[in-house]
Write a protein that holds these residues in place. Structure first.
Motif, PDB file in Angstrom:
ATOM      1  N   GLU A   1      -5.884   8.179   2.147  1.00 40.20           N
ATOM      2  CA  GLU A   1      -5.162   9.187   1.368  1.00 40.20           C
ATOM      3  C   GLU A   1      -4.523   8.605   0.106  1.00 40.20           C
ATOM      4  O   GLU A   1      -4.807   9.054  -0.998  1.00 40.20           O
ATOM      5  N   VAL A   2      -3.661   7.603   0.261  1.00 43.22           N
ATOM      6  CA  VAL A   2      -3.004   7.049  -0.922  1.00 43.22           C
ATOM      7  C   VAL A   2      -4.032   6.375  -1.828  1.00 43.22           C
ATOM      8  O   VAL A   2      -4.057   6.604  -3.046  1.00 43.22           O
ATOM      9  N   ALA A   3      -4.883   5.543  -1.244  1.00 44.18           N
ATOM     10  CA  ALA A   3      -5.880   4.830  -2.045  1.00 44.18           C
ATOM     11  C   ALA A   3      -6.907   5.771  -2.663  1.00 44.18           C
ATOM     12  O   ALA A   3      -7.586   5.410  -3.629  1.00 44.18           O
ATOM     13  N   ALA A   4      -7.011   6.982  -2.148  1.00 39.78           N
ATOM     14  CA  ALA A   4      -7.883   7.979  -2.761  1.00 39.78           C
ATOM     15  C   ALA A   4      -7.261   8.544  -4.032  1.00 39.78           C
ATOM     16  O   ALA A   4      -7.964   9.041  -4.918  1.00 39.78           O
ATOM     17  N   ASP A   5      -5.926   8.469  -4.123  1.00 41.14           N
ATOM     18  CA  ASP A   5      -5.208   8.965  -5.301  1.00 41.14           C
ATOM     19  C   ASP A   5      -5.026   7.909  -6.372  1.00 41.14           C
ATOM     20  O   ASP A   5      -5.062   8.207  -7.572  1.00 41.14           O
ATOM     21  N   MET A   6      -4.813   6.662  -5.944  1.00 41.61           N
ATOM     22  CA  MET A   6      -4.466   5.601  -6.890  1.00 41.61           C
ATOM     23  C   MET A   6      -4.614   4.245  -6.211  1.00 41.61           C
ATOM     24  O   MET A   6      -4.638   4.169  -4.979  1.00 41.61           O
ATOM     25  N   PRO A   7      -4.704   3.164  -6.988  1.00 40.00           N
ATOM     26  CA  PRO A   7      -4.701   1.835  -6.372  1.00 40.00           C
ATOM     27  C   PRO A   7      -3.403   1.581  -5.614  1.00 40.00           C
ATOM     28  O   PRO A   7      -2.338   2.026  -6.035  1.00 40.00           O
ATOM     29  N   VAL A   8      -3.508   0.854  -4.509  1.00 39.32           N
ATOM     30  CA  VAL A   8      -2.348   0.459  -3.718  1.00 39.32           C
ATOM     31  C   VAL A   8      -2.254  -1.067  -3.754  1.00 39.32           C
ATOM     32  O   VAL A   8      -3.155  -1.760  -3.278  1.00 39.32           O
ATOM     33  N   ILE A   9      -1.181  -1.572  -4.342  1.00 39.55           N
ATOM     34  CA  ILE A   9      -0.969  -3.018  -4.431  1.00 39.55           C
ATOM     35  C   ILE A   9      -0.127  -3.439  -3.238  1.00 39.55           C
ATOM     36  O   ILE A   9       0.989  -2.959  -3.053  1.00 39.55           O
ATOM     37  N   TRP A  10      -0.654  -4.366  -2.440  1.00 40.29           N
ATOM     38  CA  TRP A  10      -0.012  -4.731  -1.165  1.00 40.29           C
ATOM     39  C   TRP A  10       0.185  -6.249  -1.091  1.00 40.29           C
ATOM     40  O   TRP A  10      -0.703  -6.961  -0.638  1.00 40.29           O
ATOM     41  N   PRO A  11       1.333  -6.779  -1.531  1.00 38.31           N
ATOM     42  CA  PRO A  11       1.659  -8.185  -1.247  1.00 38.31           C
ATOM     43  C   PRO A  11       1.931  -8.292   0.260  1.00 38.31           C
ATOM     44  O   PRO A  11       2.944  -7.792   0.748  1.00 38.31           O
ATOM     45  N   ILE A  12       1.050  -8.926   0.953  1.00 43.02           N
ATOM     46  CA  ILE A  12       1.065  -8.815   2.411  1.00 43.02           C
ATOM     47  C   ILE A  12       1.835  -9.967   3.054  1.00 43.02           C
ATOM     48  O   ILE A  12       1.610 -11.143   2.743  1.00 43.02           O
ATOM     49  N   HIS A  13       2.736  -9.618   3.927  1.00 37.92           N
ATOM     50  CA  HIS A  13       3.543 -10.590   4.656  1.00 37.92           C
ATOM     51  C   HIS A  13       2.654 -11.308   5.682  1.00 37.92           C
ATOM     52  O   HIS A  13       1.775 -10.681   6.294  1.00 37.92           O
ATOM     53  N   PRO A  14       2.859 -12.606   5.899  1.00 38.84           N
ATOM     54  CA  PRO A  14       2.032 -13.324   6.870  1.00 38.84           C
ATOM     55  C   PRO A  14       2.021 -12.675   8.250  1.00 38.84           C
ATOM     56  O   PRO A  14       0.983 -12.650   8.923  1.00 38.84           O
TER      57      PRO A  14
END
Length: 398
Positions: free
Chosen positions: A258-271
């Motif tokens: 849903e979100v990624a269908a609307d726009m890029p999602v930037i995810w700095p991912i925690h270990p």
């Protein structure tokens, strides 16, 4: 006067940097204004031991190298608290400070305040009075115990002052100083604004984990080139969101479908989050989504830059709630409660609590997109909190 200030994990670093600068400014003027000189030592307990999540923040924020590093490292809550108390007691016995200054609500905050009080050393808590009302959160226990023991409680907002009064804290121990996190934001705003978003992505991207990337430019990156296209930011690390597959999987589905269908999602991912995605066999789904941009944990300036232009923030971080409030970024807080209610919409902020219920997240996501950015600045969130903290300690009557 001798002060030892304590940091234990990344959330502390943004709070201690302005405090150290305020001490330096105080010492430059104390000779002419008959103020007492402050001898200051910085102790890092080493609760965050990953270089990307610790040392880089010291360098970026101009924090001097710790005078003492306890090197506690990882472990259970009891192990971290116990090992910190044992090691920190030796530091106090040797250094004999007048004050211990603790910030925030990490395990080091609790451990060092307890140790200091057992040795009859005064304790000052910066960011006192925050309450979520949820004692299942380890941070809430740390806040309650630290505030009960502290001699000087420096609050970020008036709601926190009322919390302390309701708990019976004497008025003379409480000082309303504002939010020290905003000192760091204001000091670093210009430097962060100058950063290029695509360069942040290119420098921090988990390219080795993205089979669809193959070191080629992806559609998501291209969309961000103009700097005016919408994008979302996600940060998520709390056990309540990532430690159960039945919770994490629907959140990932919402993000990718849903979100990624609307726009890029930037995810700095925690270990921790990356580990759980892999453990639950969800990692391939995350890496297969071309509009989901997975990054290593990033520095303070990089995150601030992303927040400045983001269309929406989804996070379970308390500090980012505060930054979104001042920057005006619509913020979906992936928690059922918050110790920072001043950041919520009902108090004039930019954040709304959505927990991890997908229907509620979806509803508030659509509402937030329509609302747009509305910056708000609570009282005394003015960039001068650290100076008020130092003044409160210097002028303490005891």
């Amino acid at each position: 006067m001798k002060i030892i200030s304590v940091v234990g994990a990344r959330p502390n670093f943004m709070k201690i940097a302005p405090f150290i600068r305020a001490i330096e400014q105080h010492n430059q003027t104390c000779a002419n204004e008959e103020k007492s000189y402050i001898e200051h030592l910085l102790v890092h307990t080493g609760q965050h031991y990953d270089v990307r999540m610790s040392e880089s923040f010291f360098q970026a924020l101009g924090i001097p190298a710790p005078d003492i590093n306890l090197e506690i490292g990882s472990g259970s809550h009891a192990e971290q608290v116990g090992n910190t108390m044992i090691t920190f007691e030796k530091v106090l016995t040797q250094e004999k400070p007048d004050w211990i200054v603790v910030v925030g609500d990490v395990n080091a905050t609790l451990a060092c305040s307890v140790t200091a009080k057992k040795l009859s050393i005064k304790v000052c808590h910066i960011e006192a009075g925050l309450r979520s009302g949820d004692e299942t959160m380890p941070e809430e226990i740390n806040r309650l115990v630290t505030d009960r023991l502290s001699d000087l409680l420096l609050t970020p907002d008036k709601l926190s002052m009322e919390n302390l009064r309701k708990e019976g804290v004497p008025e003379e121990k409480i000082r309303f100083v504002g939010n020290i996190m905003i000192d760091t934001l204001e000091r670093n705003r210009s430097q962060s604004a100058a950063l290029d978003i695509n360069r942040i992505i290119q420098s921090n991207r988990l390219t080795d984990a993205l089979p669809h990337n193959d070191k080629e430019e992806t559609p998501a990156t291209s969309l961000l080139e103009s700097g005016s296209n919408p994008y979302a930011i996600l940060t998520m690390h709390r056990p309540s969101n990532v430690d159960k597959k039945e919770i994490l999987a629907p959140i990932l589905n919402f993000l990718t479908e849903e979100v990624a269908a609307d726009m890029p999602v930037i995810w700095p991912i925690h270990p921790r989050t990356q580990k759980m995605l892999q453990q639950f066999d969800l990692w391939d789904k995350a890496t297969a989504c071309k509009n989901l941009i997975l990054l290593h944990p990033i520095g303070y300036h990089e995150m601030l830059r992303l927040n400045m232009s983001a269309t929406i923030m989804l996070t379970d971080s308390g500090g980012l709630q505060e930054e979104c409030c001042v920057l005006g970024t619509p913020c979906l807080t992936l928690r059922w409660n918050t110790e920072r209610p001043v950041t919520l919409k009902e108090h004039g902020g930019a954040s709304v609590l959505v927990g991890n219920n997908i229907n509620r997240i979806r509803e508030e996501y659509q509402t937030a997109l329509r609302a747009g950015r509305i910056p708000q600045r609570p009282e005394l969130w003015d960039g001068n909190t650290a100076n008020r903290c130092v003044e409160a300690i210097v002028n303490y009557p005891g």
